[in-house]
Design an enzyme around this catalytic site. Structure first.
Site, PDB file in Angstrom:
ATOM      1  N   PHE A 127      -8.333  23.786  -0.117  1.00 57.89           N
ATOM      2  CA  PHE A 127      -7.373  22.953   0.609  1.00 57.89           C
ATOM      3  C   PHE A 127      -6.062  23.726   0.796  1.00 57.89           C
ATOM      4  CE2 PHE A 127      -4.421  19.260   0.819  1.00 57.89           C
ATOM      5  CZ  PHE A 127      -5.034  18.568   1.850  1.00 57.89           C
ATOM      6  N   LYS A 231      -8.396   8.915  -2.929  1.00 57.44           N
ATOM      7  CA  LYS A 231      -9.601   9.116  -2.109  1.00 57.44           C
ATOM      8  C   LYS A 231     -10.716   8.214  -2.650  1.00 57.44           C
ATOM      9  CE  LYS A 231      -7.826  13.561  -0.741  1.00 57.44           C
ATOM     10  NZ  LYS A 231      -7.739  14.996  -0.988  1.00 57.44           N
ATOM     11  N   ARG A 380     -15.050  14.456  10.468  1.00 56.11           N
ATOM     12  CA  ARG A 380     -15.483  14.233   9.081  1.00 56.11           C
ATOM     13  C   ARG A 380     -15.887  12.783   8.898  1.00 56.11           C
ATOM     14  NH1 ARG A 380     -11.523  16.190   4.363  1.00 56.11           N
ATOM     15  NH2 ARG A 380     -10.322  14.509   5.308  1.00 56.11           N
TER      16      ARG A 380
HETATM   17  C1  LIG Z   1      -6.547  15.600  -1.066  1.00 56.74           C
HETATM   18  C2  LIG Z   1      -6.394  16.905  -1.715  1.00 56.74           C
HETATM   19  C3  LIG Z   1      -5.147  17.315  -2.197  1.00 56.74           C
HETATM   20  C4  LIG Z   1      -3.950  16.445  -2.006  1.00 56.74           C
HETATM   21  O1  LIG Z   1      -2.853  16.883  -2.698  1.00 56.74           O
HETATM   22  P1  LIG Z   1      -1.511  16.032  -2.664  1.00 56.74           P
HETATM   23  O2  LIG Z   1      -0.645  16.684  -3.651  1.00 56.74           O
HETATM   24  O3  LIG Z   1      -1.895  14.616  -3.014  1.00 56.74           O
HETATM   25  O4  LIG Z   1      -0.971  16.068  -1.286  1.00 56.74           O
HETATM   26  C5  LIG Z   1      -5.069  18.543  -2.831  1.00 56.74           C
HETATM   27  N1  LIG Z   1      -6.156  19.322  -2.988  1.00 56.74           N
HETATM   28  C6  LIG Z   1      -7.375  18.954  -2.515  1.00 56.74           C
HETATM   29  C7  LIG Z   1      -8.548  19.839  -2.725  1.00 56.74           C
HETATM   30  C8  LIG Z   1      -7.516  17.739  -1.852  1.00 56.74           C
HETATM   31  O5  LIG Z   1      -8.714  17.375  -1.384  1.00 56.74           O
END
Ligand SMILES: *Cc1c(COP(=O)(O)O)cnc(C)c1O
Length: 420
Positions: A127, A231, A380
């Site tokens: 991410f 989520k 998705r």
């Molecule tokens: C959703 C997600 C995040 C979200 O991080 P935030 O700090 O809540 O913005 C981070 N890493 C991954 C892999 C995610 O899927």
């Protein structure tokens, strides 16, 4: 009966042992098909009621007394329950901050511990926030490190290349357990062993797997993990995240953001920081009580359903979606951007199409199906087995087919919204 019949989906719903959990959610509009539970889970009825109690009674009437009537325990209490979903002990998980912040704390603590080594390794499926955080960590560490982003084929984790790169100069390996675009899911035990054989620490981001893919951190002997609660845990928009540190590592690592909530005796108001002996030293400041408390009902519900049963249903549902893709959508130019092997994927499926952005617009605006879109071409489709039905999947795929068949997307603009 052909799998493309709605009756086939209805039969699967009738046989689904988890079907009754859907009634626990606020679903006012049954015609709206929600396939974005991997970005923001649905609202539980219990959470709606709890929100009312939290604001009107706990805050409104109990005021500051609320802290001693449960608020101060929430982070550990809910962390302990999340632990049951991911194979961790109650004192190894705590709710705090956001996933990005927790990743920062754990990654910086890990590289400062493995001080003599000069590399952090991740992959290009991770991410973006994780990559940016790791870039910052590499720069800010006691001894600056180099971040190596191992390239993948765009769908599958580059396991071989990672194995070839992780060596005795690697301080930290940081990976998403289930990756956000393709849904590829790493073998946690195997990768953890790989890192540990090289003397490196490994940090798992479980944001896209917690609540949908069973994981056993203890069995994998995993030292560090973080994850998201808004989520598949249905904690609510922007709900705080969690962090996990294996018991043996808790005293070895130091929180780089030392605050009063991590002090061994915060109400001494001492001039110097003395850290708490347990996991609490990874806390920093005052938690957002309202949004923290609202995580609990979703976690309780998943525990009640059981991760193993949820996984069975999730695999059955993603497989069913793929069957319909083959029948209806592959001939219309939709590509599968997720692994075909169920053991290698999480609970969402990415379908690629040259007109992906406009199709996803038409789908949500006109066809009342909510997916999300991830560049360059991924539509998705997130399946949350606790509330997604087989009929939802049938209907969504049928509407997706109509969008392309009738070229409904052609009316939509090529420019994007702020939040996709
Ligand atoms: C959703 C997600 C995040 C979200 O991080 P935030 O700090 O809540 O913005 C981070 N890493 C991954 C892999 C995610 O899927």
């Amino acid at each position: 009966m052909p799998i493309t019949d709605l009756a086939y989906a209805q039969q699967l719903d009738a046989q689904d042992p988890l079907a009754h959990f859907r009634t626990q959610f606020v679903i006012d509009d049954p015609d709206l098909i929600y396939l974005d539970g991997n970005s923001l889970g649905r609202l539980l009825k219990r959470s709606r009621d709890l929100a009312e109690d939290l604001v009107a009674r706990q805050w409104g009437q109990r005021l500051i007394r609320g802290w001693n009537e449960g608020w101060i325990e929430l982070q550990s209490q809910i962390g302990g329950k999340i632990g049951q979903l991911i194979g961790a002990a109650a004192d190894e998980v705590i709710v705090a901050d956001s996933t990005s912040i927790n990743l920062f704390k754990l990654a910086l603590a890990a590289v400062n511990f493995n001080n003599g080594r000069s590399k952090i390794i991740t992959d290009d499926l991770n991410f973006p926030s994780d990559l940016y955080i790791l870039q910052g960590v590499a720069r800010l560490a006691k001894r600056p490190l180099q971040l190596q982003i191992i390239p993948s084929d765009g769908i599958h984790g580059p396991v071989e290349a990672l194995a070839a790169t992780i060596d005795d100069d690697t301080a930290l390996v940081a990976l998403s357990h289930t990756v956000f675009k393709s849904s590829y899911t790493y073998d946690m035990a195997k990768m953890t062993r790989l890192a540990q054989d090289a003397g490196a620490l490994i940090l798992w981001d479980m944001s896209h797997s917690v609540g949908s893919v069973p994981a056993d951190l203890q069995a994998a002997n995993a030292p560090l993990a973080v994850g998201c609660t808004y989520k598949y845990l249905n904690g609510g928009p922007g709900a705080p995240a969690f962090l996990y540190i294996q018991r043996d590592w808790q005293h070895k690592l130091g929180n780089p953001v030392t605050g009063w909530m991590g002090h061994e005796n915060m109400f001494e108001f001492a001039l110097n920081y003395e850290r708490d002996a347990g996991l609490r030293h990874f806390l920093t400041g005052t938690p957002p009580v309202l949004s923290t408390a609202l995580i609990e009902p979703g976690v309780d519900l998943l525990l009640e359903a059981g991760m193993d049963k949820l996984r069975v249903k999730s695999v059955q549902q993603t497989s069913y979606l793929l069957d319909l893709w083959r029948e209806w959508l592959a001939p219309l130019g939709f590509r599968l951007n997720s692994p075909t092997d169920a053991a290698q994927r999480g609970s969402h499926i990415s379908l690629g199409h040259d007109e992906g952005w406009r199709i996803s617009q038409a789908l949500s605006n006109e066809m009342r199906v909510i997916p999300d879109f991830r560049k360059p071409d991924n539509i998705r489709l997130g399946i949350a087995p606790i509330y997604t039905t087989f009929a939802d999947i049938h209907e969504a795929m049928s509407r997706l087919r109509q969008v392309v068949d009738k070229k409904l997307y052609e009316r939509y603009s090529l420019t994007e919204n702020v939040v996709t």
